[in-house]
Motif scaffolding. Structure first.
Motif, PDB file in Angstrom:
ATOM      1  N   LEU A  22       2.208 -14.475  -1.754  1.00 50.54           N
ATOM      2  CA  LEU A  22       3.340 -14.137  -2.607  1.00 50.54           C
ATOM      3  C   LEU A  22       4.543 -13.867  -1.713  1.00 50.54           C
ATOM      4  O   LEU A  22       4.528 -12.930  -0.915  1.00 50.54           O
ATOM      5  N   ASP A  23       5.570 -14.702  -1.822  1.00 46.41           N
ATOM      6  CA  ASP A  23       6.783 -14.591  -1.013  1.00 46.41           C
ATOM      7  C   ASP A  23       7.835 -13.851  -1.828  1.00 46.41           C
ATOM      8  O   ASP A  23       8.252 -14.322  -2.886  1.00 46.41           O
ATOM      9  N   VAL A  24       8.255 -12.665  -1.348  1.00 43.91           N
ATOM     10  CA  VAL A  24       9.183 -11.827  -2.112  1.00 43.91           C
ATOM     11  C   VAL A  24      10.620 -11.886  -1.582  1.00 43.91           C
ATOM     12  O   VAL A  24      11.452 -11.058  -1.943  1.00 43.91           O
ATOM     13  N   HIS A  40       6.793 -17.941  -5.035  1.00 44.32           N
ATOM     14  CA  HIS A  40       8.014 -17.170  -4.795  1.00 44.32           C
ATOM     15  C   HIS A  40       8.355 -16.303  -6.001  1.00 44.32           C
ATOM     16  O   HIS A  40       8.576 -16.810  -7.103  1.00 44.32           O
ATOM     17  N   ILE A  41       8.361 -14.991  -5.786  1.00 42.64           N
ATOM     18  CA  ILE A  41       8.866 -14.033  -6.778  1.00 42.64           C
ATOM     19  C   ILE A  41       9.713 -13.034  -5.993  1.00 42.64           C
ATOM     20  O   ILE A  41       9.172 -12.246  -5.214  1.00 42.64           O
ATOM     21  N   ILE A  60      -1.587 -11.965  -0.392  1.00 45.62           N
ATOM     22  CA  ILE A  60      -0.914 -11.649   0.869  1.00 45.62           C
ATOM     23  C   ILE A  60       0.573 -11.693   0.570  1.00 45.62           C
ATOM     24  O   ILE A  60       1.089 -12.701   0.071  1.00 45.62           O
ATOM     25  N   ILE A  61       1.256 -10.585   0.826  1.00 46.13           N
ATOM     26  CA  ILE A  61       2.670 -10.463   0.488  1.00 46.13           C
ATOM     27  C   ILE A  61       3.511 -10.732   1.735  1.00 46.13           C
ATOM     28  O   ILE A  61       3.246 -10.171   2.798  1.00 46.13           O
ATOM     29  N   SER A  69       8.129  -6.853   1.842  1.00 48.57           N
ATOM     30  CA  SER A  69       6.755  -7.155   1.429  1.00 48.57           C
ATOM     31  C   SER A  69       5.922  -5.879   1.414  1.00 48.57           C
ATOM     32  O   SER A  69       5.038  -5.723   0.574  1.00 48.57           O
ATOM     33  N   GLY A  70       6.219  -4.948   2.313  1.00 51.35           N
ATOM     34  CA  GLY A  70       5.535  -3.658   2.307  1.00 51.35           C
ATOM     35  C   GLY A  70       5.818  -2.890   1.026  1.00 51.35           C
ATOM     36  O   GLY A  70       4.913  -2.299   0.433  1.00 51.35           O
ATOM     37  N   ARG A  71       7.076  -2.910   0.588  1.00 52.34           N
ATOM     38  CA  ARG A  71       7.435  -2.242  -0.668  1.00 52.34           C
ATOM     39  C   ARG A  71       6.754  -2.916  -1.854  1.00 52.34           C
ATOM     40  O   ARG A  71       6.250  -2.256  -2.759  1.00 52.34           O
ATOM     41  N   ALA A  72       6.751  -4.256  -1.850  1.00 48.31           N
ATOM     42  CA  ALA A  72       6.086  -4.993  -2.937  1.00 48.31           C
ATOM     43  C   ALA A  72       4.588  -4.698  -2.935  1.00 48.31           C
ATOM     44  O   ALA A  72       3.985  -4.518  -3.997  1.00 48.31           O
ATOM     45  N   ALA A  73       3.998  -4.638  -1.743  1.00 44.26           N
ATOM     46  CA  ALA A  73       2.563  -4.351  -1.641  1.00 44.26           C
ATOM     47  C   ALA A  73       2.250  -2.965  -2.191  1.00 44.26           C
ATOM     48  O   ALA A  73       1.262  -2.787  -2.913  1.00 44.26           O
ATOM     49  N   GLN A  74       3.092  -1.987  -1.879  1.00 43.01           N
ATOM     50  CA  GLN A  74       2.878  -0.627  -2.401  1.00 43.01           C
ATOM     51  C   GLN A  74       2.952  -0.624  -3.923  1.00 43.01           C
ATOM     52  O   GLN A  74       2.127   0.006  -4.591  1.00 43.01           O
ATOM     53  N   LEU A  75       3.946  -1.314  -4.479  1.00 45.69           N
ATOM     54  CA  LEU A  75       4.102  -1.380  -5.931  1.00 45.69           C
ATOM     55  C   LEU A  75       2.875  -2.028  -6.564  1.00 45.69           C
ATOM     56  O   LEU A  75       2.287  -1.483  -7.508  1.00 45.69           O
TER      57      LEU A  75
END
Length: 98
Positions: A22-24, A40-41, A60-61, A69-75
Motif C-alpha cells: 500500500l503506497d500512501v 496507491h491510497i 506493507i505500507i 507510512s508509519g502513521r498509516a500503519a499505526q492507523l
C-alpha cells in the motif's frame, strides 16, 4: 509496529512472493514510479478507504521516507489490520518501478 526494509521487500518480490503493498504517497510522487503491484491510497484518504482493504491480508505500507507510512500503519493497526512499515521508504528502494 512491525518493520521491513526496502531491500527485504525487493528480495521477497524477486522470489515471487505475493505481497500486498500500500503506497500512501501523494499522486504527484507516485507519478515518478511505484513498486510493481502496489495499490496507491494517499495518506489523507486511508481512513476513508478502509472498506477497500481486507483485514485477512497483511499489508506493507510505503511512502517516500517511512514517516507517513508509519502513521498509516499505526492507523490501520488500530483498526485491526495486519501491517508492516517499510523503513526508509522509496528513498531506500533500489528495485524496479512501474
Amino acid at each position: 509496529m512491525k518493520e521491513i526494509t526496502a531491500k527485504e521487500v525487493e528480495t521477497l518480490l524477486n522470489k515471487g512472493t505475493q505481497l500486498n503493498i500500500l503506497d500512501v504517497r501523494e499522486a504527484d510522487e507516485v507519478k515518478e514510479g511505484k513498486i510493481s503491484g502496489a495499490v496507491h491510497i494517499p495518506l489523507g484518504l486511508v481512513e476513508y478507504k478502509l472498506q477497500d482493504l481486507d483485514k485477512s491480508k497483511e499489508y506493507i505500507i510505503v511512502c517516500l521516507s517511512g514517516g507517513r507510512s508509519g502513521r498509516a500503519a499505526q492507523l490501520l493497526e488500530s483498526k485491526g489490520f495486519n501491517v508492516t512499515n517499510m523503513t526508509g521508504g522509496m528513498l531506500a528502494w533500489q528495485g524496479t518501478l512501474e
